[in-house]
Design a protein around this motif. Sequence first.
Motif, PDB file in Angstrom:
ATOM      1  N   PHE A   1       0.828  -1.202   0.000  1.00  0.00           N
ATOM      2  CA  PHE A   1       0.000   0.000   0.000  1.00  0.00           C
ATOM      3  C   PHE A   1       0.869   1.261   0.000  1.00  0.00           C
ATOM      4  CE2 PHE A   1      -3.735  -2.381   2.165  1.00  0.00           C
ATOM      5  CZ  PHE A   1      -4.235  -2.738   0.935  1.00  0.00           C
ATOM      6  N   TYR A   2       1.989   1.216   0.691  1.00  0.00           N
ATOM      7  CA  TYR A   2       2.931   2.341   0.649  1.00  0.00           C
ATOM      8  C   TYR A   2       3.482   2.512  -0.768  1.00  0.00           C
ATOM      9  CZ  TYR A   2       7.382   4.843   1.325  1.00  0.00           C
ATOM     10  OH  TYR A   2       8.441   5.722   1.214  1.00  0.00           O
ATOM     11  N   ARG A   3       3.759   1.411  -1.428  1.00  0.00           N
ATOM     12  CA  ARG A   3       4.245   1.484  -2.806  1.00  0.00           C
ATOM     13  C   ARG A   3       3.190   2.087  -3.724  1.00  0.00           C
ATOM     14  NH1 ARG A   3       9.174   1.794  -2.589  1.00  0.00           N
ATOM     15  NH2 ARG A   3       9.116   1.574  -4.854  1.00  0.00           N
ATOM     16  N   GLU A   4       1.906   1.796  -3.463  1.00  0.00           N
ATOM     17  CA  GLU A   4       0.827   2.410  -4.240  1.00  0.00           C
ATOM     18  C   GLU A   4       0.826   3.921  -4.032  1.00  0.00           C
ATOM     19  OE1 GLU A   4      -1.955   0.956  -6.365  1.00  0.00           O
ATOM     20  OE2 GLU A   4      -0.097  -0.187  -6.510  1.00  0.00           O
TER      21      GLU A   4
ATOM     22  N   GLN B   1       2.044 -11.532  12.197  1.00  0.00           N
ATOM     23  CA  GLN B   1       1.795 -11.214  13.603  1.00  0.00           C
ATOM     24  C   GLN B   1       0.475 -10.477  13.785  1.00  0.00           C
ATOM     25  OE1 GLN B   1       4.927  -9.666  16.237  1.00  0.00           O
ATOM     26  NE2 GLN B   1       6.288  -9.759  14.475  1.00  0.00           N
ATOM     27  N   THR B   2       0.067  -9.718  12.775  1.00  0.00           N
ATOM     28  CA  THR B   2      -1.173  -8.954  12.880  1.00  0.00           C
ATOM     29  C   THR B   2      -2.401  -9.851  12.816  1.00  0.00           C
ATOM     30  OG1 THR B   2      -1.475  -8.582  10.495  1.00  0.00           O
ATOM     31  CG2 THR B   2      -0.034  -7.048  11.668  1.00  0.00           C
ATOM     32  N   THR B   3      -2.241 -11.073  12.347  1.00  0.00           N
ATOM     33  CA  THR B   3      -3.299 -12.070  12.104  1.00  0.00           C
ATOM     34  C   THR B   3      -4.261 -11.642  11.003  1.00  0.00           C
ATOM     35  OG1 THR B   3      -5.055 -11.373  13.694  1.00  0.00           O
ATOM     36  CG2 THR B   3      -3.218 -12.690  14.563  1.00  0.00           C
ATOM     37  N   LEU B   4      -3.937 -10.602  10.239  1.00  0.00           N
ATOM     38  CA  LEU B   4      -4.808 -10.165   9.157  1.00  0.00           C
ATOM     39  C   LEU B   4      -4.884 -11.222   8.057  1.00  0.00           C
ATOM     40  CD1 LEU B   4      -3.731  -6.426   8.969  1.00  0.00           C
ATOM     41  CD2 LEU B   4      -6.053  -7.234   9.400  1.00  0.00           C
ATOM     42  N   LEU B   5      -6.088 -11.480   7.608  1.00  0.00           N
ATOM     43  CA  LEU B   5      -6.330 -12.433   6.535  1.00  0.00           C
ATOM     44  C   LEU B   5      -6.583 -11.735   5.211  1.00  0.00           C
ATOM     45  CD1 LEU B   5      -8.867 -14.718   8.461  1.00  0.00           C
ATOM     46  CD2 LEU B   5      -6.397 -15.058   8.244  1.00  0.00           C
ATOM     47  N   ASP B   6      -7.034 -10.501   5.273  1.00  0.00           N
ATOM     48  CA  ASP B   6      -7.413  -9.764   4.070  1.00  0.00           C
ATOM     49  C   ASP B   6      -7.436  -8.282   4.409  1.00  0.00           C
ATOM     50  OD1 ASP B   6      -8.169  -9.346   1.463  1.00  0.00           O
ATOM     51  OD2 ASP B   6     -10.148 -10.276   1.643  1.00  0.00           O
ATOM     52  N   GLU B   7      -7.122  -7.454   3.435  1.00  0.00           N
ATOM     53  CA  GLU B   7      -7.146  -6.005   3.631  1.00  0.00           C
ATOM     54  C   GLU B   7      -7.561  -5.308   2.347  1.00  0.00           C
ATOM     55  OE1 GLU B   7      -4.344  -3.348   6.419  1.00  0.00           O
ATOM     56  OE2 GLU B   7      -3.249  -4.892   5.326  1.00  0.00           O
ATOM     57  N   VAL B   8      -8.400  -4.309   2.493  1.00  0.00           N
ATOM     58  CA  VAL B   8      -8.789  -3.441   1.391  1.00  0.00           C
ATOM     59  C   VAL B   8      -8.567  -2.005   1.852  1.00  0.00           C
ATOM     60  CG1 VAL B   8     -10.661  -2.640  -0.085  1.00  0.00           C
ATOM     61  CG2 VAL B   8     -10.492  -5.065   0.501  1.00  0.00           C
ATOM     62  N   ALA B   9      -7.888  -1.212   1.051  1.00  0.00           N
ATOM     63  CA  ALA B   9      -7.578   0.166   1.431  1.00  0.00           C
ATOM     64  C   ALA B   9      -8.292   1.154   0.518  1.00  0.00           C
ATOM     65  CB  ALA B   9      -6.074   0.414   1.381  1.00  0.00           C
TER      66      ALA B   9
ATOM     67  N   CYS C   1      -7.743   1.571   5.798  1.00  0.00           N
ATOM     68  CA  CYS C   1      -7.609   0.143   5.523  1.00  0.00           C
ATOM     69  C   CYS C   1      -8.618  -0.655   6.336  1.00  0.00           C
ATOM     70  CB  CYS C   1      -6.206  -0.337   5.874  1.00  0.00           C
ATOM     71  SG  CYS C   1      -4.915   0.377   4.859  1.00  0.00           S
ATOM     72  N   PHE C   2      -9.466  -1.379   5.641  1.00  0.00           N
ATOM     73  CA  PHE C   2     -10.421  -2.270   6.272  1.00  0.00           C
ATOM     74  C   PHE C   2      -9.818  -3.673   6.262  1.00  0.00           C
ATOM     75  CE2 PHE C   2     -12.829   1.182   4.381  1.00  0.00           C
ATOM     76  CZ  PHE C   2     -13.685   1.557   5.411  1.00  0.00           C
ATOM     77  N   GLY C   3      -9.748  -4.294   7.433  1.00  0.00           N
ATOM     78  CA  GLY C   3      -9.097  -5.592   7.510  1.00  0.00           C
ATOM     79  C   GLY C   3      -9.975  -6.674   8.097  1.00  0.00           C
ATOM     80  N   ARG C   4      -9.653  -7.897   7.729  1.00  0.00           N
ATOM     81  CA  ARG C   4     -10.251  -9.073   8.344  1.00  0.00           C
ATOM     82  C   ARG C   4      -9.120  -9.826   9.048  1.00  0.00           C
ATOM     83  NH1 ARG C   4     -15.238 -10.689   6.133  1.00  0.00           N
ATOM     84  NH2 ARG C   4     -16.618  -8.915   6.460  1.00  0.00           N
ATOM     85  N   ASP C   5      -9.248  -9.987  10.377  1.00  0.00           N
ATOM     86  CA  ASP C   5      -8.219 -10.676  11.131  1.00  0.00           C
ATOM     87  C   ASP C   5      -8.746 -12.004  11.663  1.00  0.00           C
ATOM     88  OD1 ASP C   5      -9.870 -10.034  13.232  1.00  0.00           O
ATOM     89  OD2 ASP C   5      -8.530  -8.556  14.123  1.00  0.00           O
ATOM     90  N   ARG C   6      -8.022 -12.587  12.614  1.00  0.00           N
ATOM     91  CA  ARG C   6      -8.399 -13.913  13.107  1.00  0.00           C
ATOM     92  C   ARG C   6      -9.733 -13.896  13.853  1.00  0.00           C
ATOM     93  NH1 ARG C   6      -3.940 -14.798  17.982  1.00  0.00           N
ATOM     94  NH2 ARG C   6      -4.741 -13.176  19.409  1.00  0.00           N
TER      95      ARG C   6
ATOM     96  N   GLU D   1     -12.235 -15.107   8.260  1.00  0.00           N
ATOM     97  CA  GLU D   1     -12.391 -15.311   6.813  1.00  0.00           C
ATOM     98  C   GLU D   1     -12.136 -14.002   6.080  1.00  0.00           C
ATOM     99  OE1 GLU D   1     -17.266 -14.739   6.789  1.00  0.00           O
ATOM    100  OE2 GLU D   1     -16.374 -16.699   6.414  1.00  0.00           O
ATOM    101  N   PRO D   2     -11.703 -14.080   4.824  1.00  0.00           N
ATOM    102  CA  PRO D   2     -11.476 -12.866   4.026  1.00  0.00           C
ATOM    103  C   PRO D   2     -12.796 -12.235   3.597  1.00  0.00           C
ATOM    104  CG  PRO D   2     -11.125 -14.804   2.680  1.00  0.00           C
ATOM    105  CD  PRO D   2     -11.362 -15.310   4.083  1.00  0.00           C
TER     106      PRO D   2
END
Length: 230
Positions: free
Chosen positions: A42-45, A77-85, A99-104, A108-109
């Motif tokens: 995301f930083y590269r974006e 370590q963050t346990t994130l399964l999916d992220e949308v920014a 950033c909206f994330g799905r974690d443990r 599910e993503p």
Amino acid sequence: MIIIAYHGEYRPAVLYREYTDPVVYLPMDSQYLGGDYLLDPFYREHLRGGVQGIRRLVDVAPDHFKRTHYYKNYYQQTTLLDEVAVFAQITENVTLTACFGRDRSSGEPFNRRELGALQQYAMTLSTLLKKHWQEYRFEGVIEAAPAPPEERLREVLYQQHGVRLSPRQAEVALFILRGHSSLSISLHLDVSLQTVKVFRRQLYAKCCISSQAELFALLMPLFAQLIEHK
């Protein structure tokens, strides 16, 4: 969710965060802001400039992203399964991401329906993000662009280990650290796959290493010294 402000190539700022499981942001301040953000897709974006709308991490991450030190030692370590920014350009040099994330805790993503809804309202979300934070300004002064990260890496590596890389070898090293395969590097640099393999062999020989894991072990501790603080 986390809202991050990226300021050119300087250290980003976290403006807001919320979570169900506190473990998701435990490594944020020490590791991510301590230099690992330099490897964040995301930083590269953000560095591309003028990015609006949404991006899903899996769609912008390099092909070998899950093999990287960044993924294995920070992201997992963050346990994130999916992220949308959601991206919004505030000024020429400042980009905000929500950033909206799905974690443990969710387990599910994002599903197809949810991704479709986010995509449908992408520009609305981007506009709302920009509107809400329109008064945000970087506390420092963004002056001339800092030296490219490849140049900073070359300097620090020479100072710390006496290893002098060529500009191209340092560039290839950073591509590897971000999670690009040799094929992906060849496409980005517009050179042959064989040429990339030669650069990798030269890089490993200069650093007196024989594996990608050793490259991560050598270079990752240097990242805190690559940060631009202004």
